[in-house]
Design an enzyme around this catalytic site. Structure first.
Site, PDB file in Angstrom:
ATOM      1  N   LYS B  77       0.868  -1.177   0.000  1.00 28.48           N
ATOM      2  CA  LYS B  77       0.000   0.000   0.000  1.00 28.48           C
ATOM      3  C   LYS B  77       0.907   1.229   0.000  1.00 28.48           C
ATOM      4  O   LYS B  77       1.984   1.200   0.615  1.00 28.48           O
ATOM      5  CB  LYS B  77      -0.850  -0.064   1.275  1.00 28.48           C
ATOM      6  N   SER B 152      -9.653   1.321   3.259  1.00 28.62           N
ATOM      7  CA  SER B 152      -8.782   2.111   2.413  1.00 28.62           C
ATOM      8  C   SER B 152      -7.767   1.292   1.605  1.00 28.62           C
ATOM      9  O   SER B 152      -7.285   1.781   0.590  1.00 28.62           O
ATOM     10  CB  SER B 152      -8.033   3.129   3.273  1.00 28.62           C
ATOM     11  N   SER B 176      -9.708  -1.196   7.379  1.00 30.41           N
ATOM     12  CA  SER B 176      -9.133  -0.933   6.050  1.00 30.41           C
ATOM     13  C   SER B 176      -8.433  -2.108   5.370  1.00 30.41           C
ATOM     14  O   SER B 176      -8.062  -2.002   4.210  1.00 30.41           O
ATOM     15  CB  SER B 176      -8.164   0.246   6.127  1.00 30.41           C
TER      16      SER B 176
END
Lengths: 134, 473
Positions: B77, B152, B176
């Protein structure tokens, strides 16, 4: 009148449907009125918060935030209805306390020039900032 | 069928010389390029990755082994500090930021031979449940391009499902990792708080942030967790890891599993309910003792979260001041103006919203009513979970009340977007481990089953998750 019913929250996932969302907002607003804290933010509140947080906001953002932040605060205010007598606050959940290490120099191998690379403005090896007083 | 073998097999084949790390990296890069239109990837580390792969291949050729993750490509990420690419957290304010050091998690994975090939999209600073808050682009759901992948860690989840790499890294502050795993259809693991070092990861809400893997199988996730976890002098909140995350075994027979009553109530979409109820029946048929468990304060977890999280966000984002790194507004003539303009223009709307809420709940006169009250309700939640987990071994329920929603559907209503976290935030507030396991499809969209365990029961959770994965497959 009694405090807001916990039932209100139990059906909250249904807020994902917009029609229901509006209904809940109405209920939330109604509940908010009968509580001590009324999280209805004014334009001045938003300006004050923006100053504290050092954020330059556009007029559009100020208007939007006045509505949106009030809604979010009304939602989180539902906590006021929870009985928390005799309970202490939880700051962290690691279960660790007083984590220390030997007070000695450690070389992590960082190159100061790599750190300076990301600076918006430098003069030599120093951070350059704008003037502080008018 | 995935193009990737199980991680353990990939590493074994690279170490024996049967597979070349360079070919694996090329395969991963090709897959990334073939799936460009899903907007899952912010940047690739082609040169670095190929160089590392060639080093691994050379080392193996001389008879050495290259570690437990030898040659395994992965995607981080874009809030992980990685050498060789910008670290943007999908925010304009960090555009162009080059990591001067690497995240501990990345260092540990590299030490075992894993190769970071790309950085995945996210909601800027990990604020969101759809990647729509990314300052750059919205990632598309691998099952339906008109829908969000969750967030996310939406880019990471989509990358795994689109087969770009055998695993990806995510961060989970309020759901997330698990929510995008559920929306996109992969395994997403949120470890016990403190099990993986947060050093070198862009901070969101420090008291709930955890790092974890998204992978195709529970065992793949377990290997990655095993490599990443453990105490780190660079993160004072880290805890000791335990032995046995890899090859953990669990037996469903006689296991006490509690279905969280509050998560199965009205508000849960019919499609998700059906998949979850079927999963529960299968667990029962597999020998688990199923009961209904009530956690009366669990519905308050989201309200607790949306006080504590913005409070910590407002503090963590204070470092973006336009002076030391990140965007600095060229129009400013004084330091004060530079702060305001750099932050005002550099942050996206959701970051600003959370900074404002955080500033409000922490401000003098409101602190006790909001922040302190939330911390006390947090204690109540912890107590309720502890009591429940005395009577059952694991708690289960849905990950999210719906399947993946359409792009644009919730974007204009922040509160509605926040409600997508309603079933995941509790695990973050209490610090316990939780996982999302693919449980089936509802109208062709994936649904994840959430399993939660007691604090530091990661080994037990991984063991039972493998059993559940098998039963649901």
């Amino acid at each position: 009148m009694s405090p807001p019913p916990t039932k209100l929250l139990l059906c909250l996932p249904s807020l994902l449907e917009h029609s229901k969302l509006k209904t809940i907002h109405l209920i939330a607003k109604r509940c908010a009125k009968i509580r001590l804290i009324m999280a209805k933010l004014s334009r001045d509140d938003i300006l004050k918060l923006a100053l504290l947080a050092r954020l330059d906001l556009t007029d559009e953002e100020i208007e939007e935030f006045t509505v949106e932040l009030s809604e979010v605060l009304q939602y989180v205010e539902l906590l006021q209805s929870v009985d928390t007598d005799g309970l202490k606050p939880t700051n962290q959940v690691s279960g660790l306390t007083n984590v220390t290490r030997e007070d000695e120099e450690i070389d992590y191998g960082y190159d100061p020039h790599d750190l300076l690379k990301n600076l918006p403005a430098v003069e030599g090896d120093l951070i350059k900032v704008k003037r502080m007083i008018n | 069928m995935s193009q990737w073998l199980p991680i353990e097999q990939i590493a074994r084949s690279v170490n024996s010389g049967e597979l070349k790390a360079q070919d694996l990296v090329k395969q991963s890069l090709k897959s990334i390029s073939d799936n460009k239109d899903f907007d899952a990837i912010i940047s690739t580390l082609e040169d670095n990755a190929l160089k590392r792969a060639s080093e691994i291949d050379k080392s193996v050729a001389t008879g050495k082994t290259a570690g437990r993750l030898a040659g395994v490509p992965f995607i981080a990420k874009d809030n992980f500090l990685v050498f060789g690419a910008d670290t943007t957290a999908a925010s304009n304010i960090l555009r162009g930021f080059q990591a001067p050091y690497q995240a501990t998690a990345i260092n540990k994975l590299e030490a075992e031979g894993a190769i970071c090939v790309a950085k995945a999209n996210l909601d800027a600073f990990a604020h969101g449940t759809s990647t729509e808050n990314s300052d750059f682009m919205t990632t598309k759901n691998p099952h339906d391009k008109a829908r969000v992948p969750g967030g996310s860690s939406g880019g990471s989840a989509a990358a795994v499902v689109l087969d770009m790499a055998p695993f990806a890294l995510g961060t989970d502050t309020g759901g997330s990792i698990r929510q995008p795993a559920s929306f996109s259809g992969c395994v997403g693991y949120k470890p016990t708080y403190g099990l993986v070092s947060r050093s070198g990861v862009v901070a969101m809400a420090s008291s709930t942030d955890v790092i974890g893997p998204l992978a195709r199988t529970v065992e793949d996730a377990a290997i990655v967790l095993d490599v990443m976890s453990g105490k780190d002098p660079l993160d004072g909140t880290t805890i000791e890891k335990q032995d046995g995350y890899v090859n953990a075994s669990g037996d469903l027979k006689g296991l006490k599993v509690g279905v969280i009553k509050e998560y199965m109530k009205e508000g849960l979409s019919d499609g998700v309910r059906q998949v979850i109820e079927e999963a529960v029946s299968k667990l029962k048929a597999g020998g688990a003792e199923i009961s209904e468990v009530s956690l009366p304060s669990i519905d308050m977890a989201l309200a607790v979260y949306y006080i504590i999280c913005p409070a910590e966000v407002s503090s963590n984002l204070a470092r973006y001041d336009g002076q030391r790194f990140g965007y600095s507004d060229p129009e400013a003539t004084t330091l004060e103006a530079s702060y305001k303009l750099s932050r005002g223009h550099g942050f996206g709307k959701e970051a600003k919203r959370r900074i404002m809420i955080g500033t409000y709940v922490l401000s003098s006169g409101y602190y006790d009513a909001y922040y302190k009250k939330a911390q006390i309700v947090r204690t109540k939640l912890i107590n309720e979970f502890e009591t429940a987990l005395k009577n059952v071994d694991f708690l289960i329920g849905p990950v999210a009340p719906t399947t993946a929603f359409k792009i644009g559907e919730n974007i204009s209503d922040p509160l509605k977007m926040y409600l997508c976290d309603i079933m995941t935030v509790a695990a973050n507030m209490i610090g316990n481990p939780a996982i999302s396991i693919p449980a089936g499809l509802s109208e062709n969209l994936p649904v994840g089953l959430q399993v939660m365990a007691g604090k530091s029961k990661d080994k037990e959770l991984l063991g039972v998750s493998k059993q559940i994965e098998e039963i649901l497959a």
